[in-house]
Write an enzyme that holds these catalytic residues in place. Structure first.
Site, mmCIF file in Angstrom:
data_model
loop_
_atom_site.group_PDB
_atom_site.id
_atom_site.type_symbol
_atom_site.label_atom_id
_atom_site.label_comp_id
_atom_site.label_asym_id
_atom_site.label_seq_id
_atom_site.Cartn_x
_atom_site.Cartn_y
_atom_site.Cartn_z
ATOM 1 N N LYS A 22 78.289 12.070 43.897
ATOM 2 C CA LYS A 22 78.498 12.632 42.567
ATOM 3 C C LYS A 22 79.889 12.331 42.004
ATOM 4 O O LYS A 22 80.025 11.972 40.831
ATOM 5 C CB LYS A 22 78.279 14.144 42.644
ATOM 6 N N ARG A 97 79.766 26.911 38.454
ATOM 7 C CA ARG A 97 79.083 27.132 39.731
ATOM 8 C C ARG A 97 78.418 28.509 39.760
ATOM 9 O O ARG A 97 77.684 28.794 40.700
ATOM 10 C CB ARG A 97 80.092 27.103 40.888
ATOM 11 N N ARG A 136 76.406 8.841 58.452
ATOM 12 C CA ARG A 136 77.801 8.644 58.057
ATOM 13 C C ARG A 136 78.729 9.400 59.007
ATOM 14 O O ARG A 136 79.758 8.890 59.420
ATOM 15 C CB ARG A 136 77.993 9.132 56.612
ATOM 16 N N ARG A 142 82.531 11.894 63.250
ATOM 17 C CA ARG A 142 82.688 13.327 62.941
ATOM 18 C C ARG A 142 81.543 14.109 63.567
ATOM 19 O O ARG A 142 80.618 14.556 62.912
ATOM 20 C CB ARG A 142 82.724 13.523 61.430
ATOM 21 N N ARG A 153 74.484 23.045 54.172
ATOM 22 C CA ARG A 153 75.176 22.793 52.903
ATOM 23 C C ARG A 153 74.191 22.409 51.799
ATOM 24 O O ARG A 153 74.366 22.783 50.642
ATOM 25 C CB ARG A 153 76.248 21.704 53.079
HETATM 26 P P1 AMP Z 1 84.248 20.867 45.543
HETATM 27 O O1 AMP Z 1 85.119 19.709 45.846
HETATM 28 O O2 AMP Z 1 83.633 20.794 44.181
HETATM 29 O O3 AMP Z 1 83.217 21.127 46.607
HETATM 30 O O4 AMP Z 1 85.183 22.157 45.526
HETATM 31 C C1 AMP Z 1 85.999 22.506 46.641
HETATM 32 C C2 AMP Z 1 86.313 23.999 46.622
HETATM 33 O O5 AMP Z 1 86.992 24.343 45.405
HETATM 34 C C3 AMP Z 1 85.092 24.895 46.636
HETATM 35 O O6 AMP Z 1 84.612 25.103 47.940
HETATM 36 C C4 AMP Z 1 85.660 26.162 46.030
HETATM 37 O O7 AMP Z 1 86.464 26.869 46.955
HETATM 38 C C5 AMP Z 1 86.585 25.617 44.961
HETATM 39 N N1 AMP Z 1 85.843 25.443 43.670
HETATM 40 C C6 AMP Z 1 85.615 24.267 43.015
HETATM 41 N N2 AMP Z 1 84.938 24.465 41.880
HETATM 42 C C7 AMP Z 1 84.724 25.809 41.805
HETATM 43 C C8 AMP Z 1 84.066 26.642 40.865
HETATM 44 N N3 AMP Z 1 83.464 26.138 39.761
HETATM 45 N N4 AMP Z 1 84.045 27.976 41.113
HETATM 46 C C9 AMP Z 1 84.634 28.497 42.196
HETATM 47 N N5 AMP Z 1 85.249 27.755 43.131
HETATM 48 C C10 AMP Z 1 85.315 26.428 42.945
#
Ligand code: AMP
Length: 206
Positions: A22, A97, A136, A142, A153
Site C-alpha cells: 500500500k 482508522r 518474505r 525474520r 494482523r
Molecule cells: P502504520 O504504519 O500505518 O501501520 O502506523 C504505525 C502506527 O502509527 C500504528 O500502529 C499506530 O500506533 C499509529 N497510527 C498510524 N495511523 C494512525 C491512526 N489513523 N490512528 C491511530 N494511530 C495511528
C-alpha cells in the site's frame, strides 16, 4: 492533452491489508496525480525518531501496537492538510482508522467546502497475502514473524476496516482494485480505476 487538467481535486484515501504494498502504491499514485501522499504512520515514526514532544507522547503507544488517541491523530492530520501543498488534493494512507476519525475528517473537509472523492481499496486474498508475507519473512530471516502473527494482523485489519468501509461504501466512494500482482500491474489498475472516475494524471504526456 491539455496541461494542468486534473479533473476533480483528488482528495483520496487508500486502504489495504498489511503486506499488499500500500505504501509503495500510495507514493506512486500521489506522484502521478500531483498531490502529497500523507501517511500518519510515517509522520508518527518521524516524530518518534526525532524525539519531538509528539514523538515522546506516542512512542510507548506505538511500541505496544496500539492506536494513538483520536484527538492527537486528528490534530496531526488537520495540521498537515492545512499546509499549502494539500490545498489541491491529497492521498491519505493509514488514516482514518476509527469511525471517530472518519467523522472528524468529514467535518474538517466540509468546513472548507470540500469532500472526499474516492477511497481506493486494495483487495487481496487473505491466504495469498499470508503466504507471500510468510515467504518474505523466511527470506529475510525474520523467524519471529510467524504465520500465526501474520494471520492475526490480517484479521485485525479486516475487523477494524470493516466499519469504515461500510460508511464509505454507503456513500459510493469505494473503488476496489485487485491488489495482487507486481507493483506496476497494481499501479496500472489503480490508474485505470481513477481515470474512470475522472482523475487525470498530471504527469507530462510524452
Ligand atoms: P502504520 O504504519 O500505518 O501501520 O502506523 C504505525 C502506527 O502509527 C500504528 O500502529 C499506530 O500506533 C499509529 N497510527 C498510524 N495511523 C494512525 C491512526 N489513523 N490512528 C491511530 N494511530 C495511528
Amino acid at each position: 492533452m491539455t496541461g494542468g487538467e486534473t479533473g476533480p481535486s483528488p482528495r483520496l484515501l487508500i486502504v489495504g491489508p498489511p503486506g499488499a504494498g500500500k505504501g509503495t502504491q500510495a507514493t506512486q499514485i500521489a506522484e502521478t496525480l500531483g498531490v502529497p501522499a500523507i501517511s500518519t504512520g510515517d509522520i508518527f515514526r518521524a516524530n518518534v525518531r526525532d524525539e519531538t514532544e509528539l514523538g515522546v507522547k506516542v512512542k510507548t503507544i506505538m511500541d505496544a501496537g496500539d492506536y494513538v488517541p483520536d484527538s492527537l491523530t486528528n490534530e496531526l492530520v488537520s495540521d498537515r492538510l492545512d499546509q499549502s501543498d494539500a490545498a489541491q488534493g491529497f492521498l491519505l494512507d493509514g488514516y482514518p482508522r476509527t469511525l471517530q476519525q472518519v467523522g472528524f475528517l468529514d467535518d474538517y473537509l466540509s468546513g472548507k467546502g470540500q469532500a472526499l472523492e474516492a477511497v481506493i481499496l486494495l483487495v487481496a486474498d487473505r491466504d495469498e497475502i499470508v503466504e507471500r508475507l510468510r515467504k518474505r519473512a523466511l527470506d529475510q530471516g525474520r523467524s519471529d514473524d510467524t504465520e500465526d502473527a501474520i494471520r492475526h494482523r490480517q484479521d485485525v485489519y479486516l475487523r477494524e476496516t470493516a466499519p469504515l468501509l461500510e460508511s464509505y461504501r454507503s456513500r459510493g466512494l469505494v473503488v476496489e482494485v485487485d491488489g495482487l500482482g507486481t507493483i506496476e500491474q497494481v499501479a496500472e489498475r489503480i490508474d485505470a480505476a481513477l481515470g474512470e472516475r475522472g482523475f487525470r494524471s498530471t504527469a507530462a504526456a510524452s
